[in-house]
Design an enzyme around this catalytic site. Structure first.
Site, PDB file in Angstrom:
ATOM      1  N   LEU A 162      -5.615  34.147  35.466  1.00  0.00           N
ATOM      2  CA  LEU A 162      -5.119  33.176  36.311  1.00  0.00           C
ATOM      3  C   LEU A 162      -3.836  32.422  35.737  1.00  0.00           C
ATOM      4  CD1 LEU A 162      -8.504  31.371  37.233  1.00  0.00           C
ATOM      5  CD2 LEU A 162      -7.530  33.279  38.213  1.00  0.00           C
ATOM      6  N   ARG A 173      -9.409  31.988  44.963  1.00  0.00           N
ATOM      7  CA  ARG A 173      -8.533  32.902  45.569  1.00  0.00           C
ATOM      8  C   ARG A 173      -8.879  34.403  44.918  1.00  0.00           C
ATOM      9  NH1 ARG A 173      -2.024  32.651  46.438  1.00  0.00           N
ATOM     10  NH2 ARG A 173      -2.065  32.117  48.380  1.00  0.00           N
ATOM     11  N   LYS A 188     -10.430  35.047  33.398  1.00  0.00           N
ATOM     12  CA  LYS A 188      -9.582  34.339  32.320  1.00  0.00           C
ATOM     13  C   LYS A 188      -8.417  33.392  33.019  1.00  0.00           C
ATOM     14  CE  LYS A 188      -5.958  35.027  29.646  1.00  0.00           C
ATOM     15  NZ  LYS A 188      -5.573  33.663  29.639  1.00  0.00           N
ATOM     16  N   GLU A 191      -4.752  29.584  29.307  1.00  0.00           N
ATOM     17  CA  GLU A 191      -4.897  28.875  27.945  1.00  0.00           C
ATOM     18  C   GLU A 191      -4.367  27.527  28.295  1.00  0.00           C
ATOM     19  OE1 GLU A 191      -3.305  31.604  28.553  1.00  0.00           O
ATOM     20  OE2 GLU A 191      -2.071  31.822  26.818  1.00  0.00           O
ATOM     21  N   GLU A 263       0.333  39.079  42.049  1.00  0.00           N
ATOM     22  CA  GLU A 263       0.860  38.097  42.708  1.00  0.00           C
ATOM     23  C   GLU A 263       1.890  37.188  41.767  1.00  0.00           C
ATOM     24  OE1 GLU A 263       0.044  36.836  45.776  1.00  0.00           O
ATOM     25  OE2 GLU A 263      -1.409  38.515  46.277  1.00  0.00           O
ATOM     26  N   CYS A 297       5.002  29.093  43.260  1.00  0.00           N
ATOM     27  CA  CYS A 297       5.788  30.366  43.285  1.00  0.00           C
ATOM     28  C   CYS A 297       6.615  30.389  44.834  1.00  0.00           C
ATOM     29  CB  CYS A 297       4.810  31.323  43.261  1.00  0.00           C
ATOM     30  SG  CYS A 297       3.609  31.477  44.494  1.00  0.00           S
ATOM     31  N   ASN A 298       6.257  29.906  45.577  1.00  0.00           N
ATOM     32  CA  ASN A 298       7.166  30.418  47.081  1.00  0.00           C
ATOM     33  C   ASN A 298       7.770  28.931  47.514  1.00  0.00           C
ATOM     34  OD1 ASN A 298       4.676  28.436  47.676  1.00  0.00           O
ATOM     35  ND2 ASN A 298       3.662  29.587  48.906  1.00  0.00           N
ATOM     36  N   ARG A 348      13.711  25.195  28.351  1.00  0.00           N
ATOM     37  CA  ARG A 348      14.269  26.320  29.146  1.00  0.00           C
ATOM     38  C   ARG A 348      15.084  25.865  30.398  1.00  0.00           C
ATOM     39  NH1 ARG A 348      12.618  28.653  33.798  1.00  0.00           N
ATOM     40  NH2 ARG A 348      10.575  27.447  33.457  1.00  0.00           N
ATOM     41  N   GLU A 396      13.621  32.657  38.539  1.00  0.00           N
ATOM     42  CA  GLU A 396      12.722  31.730  38.985  1.00  0.00           C
ATOM     43  C   GLU A 396      13.118  30.459  38.033  1.00  0.00           C
ATOM     44  OE1 GLU A 396       8.555  32.244  38.339  1.00  0.00           O
ATOM     45  OE2 GLU A 396       8.081  31.718  40.270  1.00  0.00           O
ATOM     46  N   GLU A 456       1.126  28.499  52.329  1.00  0.00           N
ATOM     47  CA  GLU A 456       0.571  29.692  52.920  1.00  0.00           C
ATOM     48  C   GLU A 456      -0.625  29.416  53.613  1.00  0.00           C
ATOM     49  OE1 GLU A 456       1.514  29.400  49.826  1.00  0.00           O
ATOM     50  OE2 GLU A 456      -0.251  30.513  48.641  1.00  0.00           O
ATOM     51  N   HIS A 462      -0.663  36.597  51.765  1.00  0.00           N
ATOM     52  CA  HIS A 462       0.385  36.019  50.866  1.00  0.00           C
ATOM     53  C   HIS A 462       0.562  37.426  49.909  1.00  0.00           C
ATOM     54  CE1 HIS A 462       2.664  33.440  48.330  1.00  0.00           C
ATOM     55  NE2 HIS A 462       1.715  33.570  47.166  1.00  0.00           N
TER      56      HIS A 462
HETATM   57  P1  NAD Z   1       2.048  33.888  32.769  1.00  0.00           P
HETATM   58  O1  NAD Z   1       2.413  35.311  33.380  1.00  0.00           O
HETATM   59  O2  NAD Z   1       2.665  33.398  31.824  1.00  0.00           O
HETATM   60  O3  NAD Z   1       0.520  33.786  32.452  1.00  0.00           O
HETATM   61  C1  NAD Z   1      -0.552  34.036  33.370  1.00  0.00           C
HETATM   62  C2  NAD Z   1      -1.707  34.543  32.813  1.00  0.00           C
HETATM   63  O4  NAD Z   1      -1.471  35.683  32.221  1.00  0.00           O
HETATM   64  C3  NAD Z   1      -2.291  33.323  31.658  1.00  0.00           C
HETATM   65  O5  NAD Z   1      -3.784  33.488  31.996  1.00  0.00           O
HETATM   66  C4  NAD Z   1      -1.975  34.192  30.511  1.00  0.00           C
HETATM   67  O6  NAD Z   1      -2.656  34.080  29.485  1.00  0.00           O
HETATM   68  C5  NAD Z   1      -2.095  35.558  31.005  1.00  0.00           C
HETATM   69  N1  NAD Z   1      -1.212  36.826  30.060  1.00  0.00           N
HETATM   70  C6  NAD Z   1      -0.167  36.323  29.493  1.00  0.00           C
HETATM   71  N2  NAD Z   1       0.259  37.442  28.818  1.00  0.00           N
HETATM   72  C7  NAD Z   1      -0.633  38.563  29.138  1.00  0.00           C
HETATM   73  C8  NAD Z   1      -0.855  39.973  28.731  1.00  0.00           C
HETATM   74  N3  NAD Z   1      -0.122  40.524  28.020  1.00  0.00           N
HETATM   75  N4  NAD Z   1      -1.710  40.586  29.013  1.00  0.00           N
HETATM   76  C9  NAD Z   1      -2.768  39.962  30.117  1.00  0.00           C
HETATM   77  N5  NAD Z   1      -2.684  38.608  30.502  1.00  0.00           N
HETATM   78  C10 NAD Z   1      -1.575  37.955  29.898  1.00  0.00           C
HETATM   79  O7  NAD Z   1       2.194  32.933  34.063  1.00  0.00           O
HETATM   80  P2  NAD Z   1       2.153  31.211  34.241  1.00  0.00           P
HETATM   81  O8  NAD Z   1       3.201  30.834  33.485  1.00  0.00           O
HETATM   82  O9  NAD Z   1       0.627  30.955  33.691  1.00  0.00           O
HETATM   83  O10 NAD Z   1       2.237  31.214  35.759  1.00  0.00           O
HETATM   84  C11 NAD Z   1       3.533  30.782  36.475  1.00  0.00           C
HETATM   85  C12 NAD Z   1       3.978  32.085  37.129  1.00  0.00           C
HETATM   86  O11 NAD Z   1       3.136  32.537  38.075  1.00  0.00           O
HETATM   87  C13 NAD Z   1       5.236  31.840  37.866  1.00  0.00           C
HETATM   88  O12 NAD Z   1       6.178  33.101  37.831  1.00  0.00           O
HETATM   89  C14 NAD Z   1       4.660  31.714  39.402  1.00  0.00           C
HETATM   90  O13 NAD Z   1       5.655  32.301  40.183  1.00  0.00           O
HETATM   91  C15 NAD Z   1       3.626  32.768  39.355  1.00  0.00           C
HETATM   92  N6  NAD Z   1       2.528  32.270  40.388  1.00  0.00           N
HETATM   93  C16 NAD Z   1       2.700  33.208  41.401  1.00  0.00           C
HETATM   94  C17 NAD Z   1       1.801  33.024  42.494  1.00  0.00           C
HETATM   95  C18 NAD Z   1       1.576  33.837  43.744  1.00  0.00           C
HETATM   96  O14 NAD Z   1       0.852  33.917  44.433  1.00  0.00           O
HETATM   97  N7  NAD Z   1       2.783  34.999  43.883  1.00  0.00           N
HETATM   98  C19 NAD Z   1       0.955  32.011  42.440  1.00  0.00           C
HETATM   99  C20 NAD Z   1       1.187  31.091  41.616  1.00  0.00           C
HETATM  100  C21 NAD Z   1       2.011  31.424  40.360  1.00  0.00           C
END
Ligand code: NAD
Length: 493
Positions: A162, A173, A188, A191, A263, A297-298, A348, A396, A456, A462
């Site tokens: 997540l 979801r 998971k 963090e 996603e 995200c959207n 950033r 983004e 949505e 989605h």
């Molecule tokens: P992130 O990719 O940094 O982290 C998401 C999850 O992935 C966290 O739980 C993290 O610990 C885990 N993770 C990180 N590295 C990993 C690895 N190597 N292997 C497995 N798991 C790993 O994303 P974020 O910063 O938490 O969330 C923001 C992003 O999520 C934005 O890009 C946003 O657009 C996207 N998002 C998309 C949707 C959608 O429905 N398309 C919805 C919500 C958020």
């Protein structure tokens, strides 16, 4: 009936930081040596600690999910749906306190956190409604006296990873469609925002869900997340997060050819035509850009507006942006925005805005981190005259920064909108039906909103195109992502 007391029934987690424990096989495990600190992005206060799980804990959780799966699949779908409804009721009973956790660990304003929790409960109920609607097919055979059946079955063990931006809703979801279709889950949370998920595990633990059906492990991405994505006994990885992490997860899953549902991020264009209701467009786009501090995200990340109404739209947007209130949502509950999730995000986004300014962009409103407040605050920002290849137009941003660009025609707007690596959502504002039809035909995105922005609907689908993802969520099509097909040939002798 008297309400059960939970660790989160407190005004302030900072005053009572919580040490969370993994929930595996129906039990809370002892806290391991390595713990991860969780803090409030609005003021840096420590809210609790979660396990920094590694491969060993993930192995244990996956083994529990594997053991539990066959019996869970044997239950009727209506029985499984009953469990989802019980969880939804628990979430509703605890809605206010659950929302307060999200406010503190994610920085969401209280009203939106409440919406998130209530929507989560509704989503669990909605997915429960599918129990009697999971359908197969009867297919005409080429052979005499043969019947072909296509049935749908659970995939098995789902690894759910997540993000932090809608941390509580994302639990449902992934969990709701996975469980109602007969899968078991190892989850998971991010963090950065895990405490709401550990609170959710407490609620699940109070039900008589069979051990191992839902398992929750805390941990970082590179250790715990990678262990889930690369696990040979995980049958599907359902991930929501950024594009680079999605790519890493797909690589890790490739070793076992594990199914992925990804996603990922977006760079939603909003197209505003000269015949649009400009007040409506300005209000919707502004709201979309500042909701959850721009971390959705959207939501509209760039605007293409017909030149003749460019200045009028910019004026309306600049008033709305300049009047956007922000601060610490744990202290004030009438704010438009809270902080960004991390200090790194502020750095950033500052860098992206500065880089655009150096290349000639005009900062109409904001443009800077707000150092007058503690925490990770960035001013609501409006930019014009941004080069098309500037980072803020291309990648983004995930913050309250809105670039607006004048165009000479709908064709030019669509071409610029499509000129991106992402393909999640898009929007158009116009009163001309032909323009709507053309845009919907030509825009290369999983979703297009006409005369409105996000969100949505749970009964929609989605799904991102290009680098915004693989597969999708919600509705019938989202549900069917969690099932395999099995074709049976019945030959009469
Ligand atoms: P992130 O990719 O940094 O982290 C998401 C999850 O992935 C966290 O739980 C993290 O610990 C885990 N993770 C990180 N590295 C990993 C690895 N190597 N292997 C497995 N798991 C790993 O994303 P974020 O910063 O938490 O969330 C923001 C992003 O999520 C934005 O890009 C946003 O657009 C996207 N998002 C998309 C949707 C959608 O429905 N398309 C919805 C919500 C958020």
């Amino acid at each position: 009936m008297e309400k059960t007391h939970h660790w989160w029934n407190t005004q302030s987690l900072a005053a009572n930081p919580r040490t969370c424990r993994n929930y595996i096989d129906g039990r809370f495990e002892p806290a391991p040596q390595d713990m991860i600190e969780v803090s409030n992005p609005a003021n840096g206060k420590i809210l609790g600690h979660i396990p920094g799980s590694t491969g060993a804990e993930v192995d244990k959780a996956v083994a529990a999910a594997r053991r539990a799966q066959p019996d869970w699949e044997l239950r009727t779908a209506t029985e499984r749906a009953g469990v989802l409804r019980q969880i939804a009721a628990k979430v509703r009973d605890n809605a206010e306190d659950l929302a307060a956790i999200i406010v503190q660990e994610q920085g969401k304003v209280s009203a939106l956190a409440q919406v998130e929790v209530n929507f989560t409960a509704d989503y669990l109920d909605y997915m429960a409604e599918w129990a009697r609607r999971i359908e197969g097919e009867v297919i005409t055979s080429d052979r005499p006296k043969e019947t072909m059946l296509l049935t749908r079955k659970p995939i098995g063990v789902v690894g759910a990873i997540l993000p932090w931006n809608f941390p509580f809703f994302l639990i449902a979801r992934k969990l709701a469609p996975a469980l109602v279709t007969g899968n078991t889950v190892v989850m998971k949370p991010s963090e950065l925002t895990p405490l709401n998920a550990f609170a959710f595990a407490d609620l699940v633990a109070e039900l008589d869900l069979p051990p191992g059906v839902f398992n929750l492990v805390g941990g970082d991405g590179g250790g715990c997340g990678h262990a889930i994505a690369s696990h040979p006994d995980v049958d599907m990885v359902s991930f929501t997060g950024s594009v680079p992490t999605g790519q890493r997860i797909m690589q890790a899953a490739a070793a076992n050819l594990t199914r992925v549902n990804l996603e990922l991020g977006g760079k939603a264009p909003a197209i505003v035509l000269a015949d649009a209701d400009l007040d409506l467009a300005a209000r919707a786009i502004h709201q979309s850009r500042v909701i959850n501090t721009g971390q959705v995200c959207n939501c509209a990340e760039r605007v293409y507006v017909e030149r003749e109404v460019h200045d009028a739209l910019v004026e309306k947007l600049s008033t709305l942006m300049a009047n956007t209130t922000y601060g610490d949502p744990s202290e004030k509950d009438d704010l438009d925005m809270g902080p960004l999730v991390t200090a790194d995000a502020v750095t950033r986004i500052s860098g992206v805005v500065d880089a655009a300014a150096r290349r000639g962009a005009r900062i109409v409103v904001g443009g800077k981190r707000d150092t007058s407040l503690p925490g990770n605050h960035f001013q609501p920002t409006l930019l014009t005259q941004v080069p098309d290849d500037a980072e803020v137009m291309v990648s983004e941003t995930f913050g309250p920064v809105l670039p607006v660009r004048a165009v000479d025609s709908l064709d030019e707007a669509i071409a610029l909108a499509n000129d991106t690596q992402y393909g999640l959502t898009s929007s158009i504002y116009t009163t001309n039906v032909n323009s709507v039809m053309k845009a919907c035909r030509e825009l290369r995105f999983g979703e297009t909103y006409v005369n409105r922005e996000n969100f949505e609907a749970m009964q929609g689908f989605h799904a991102g195109r290009k680098k915004s993802g693989i597969g999708g969520a919600d509705g019938k099509h989202g549900l069917y992502q969690y099932m395999e097909t099995h074709t049976v040939y019945l030959q009469e002798t």
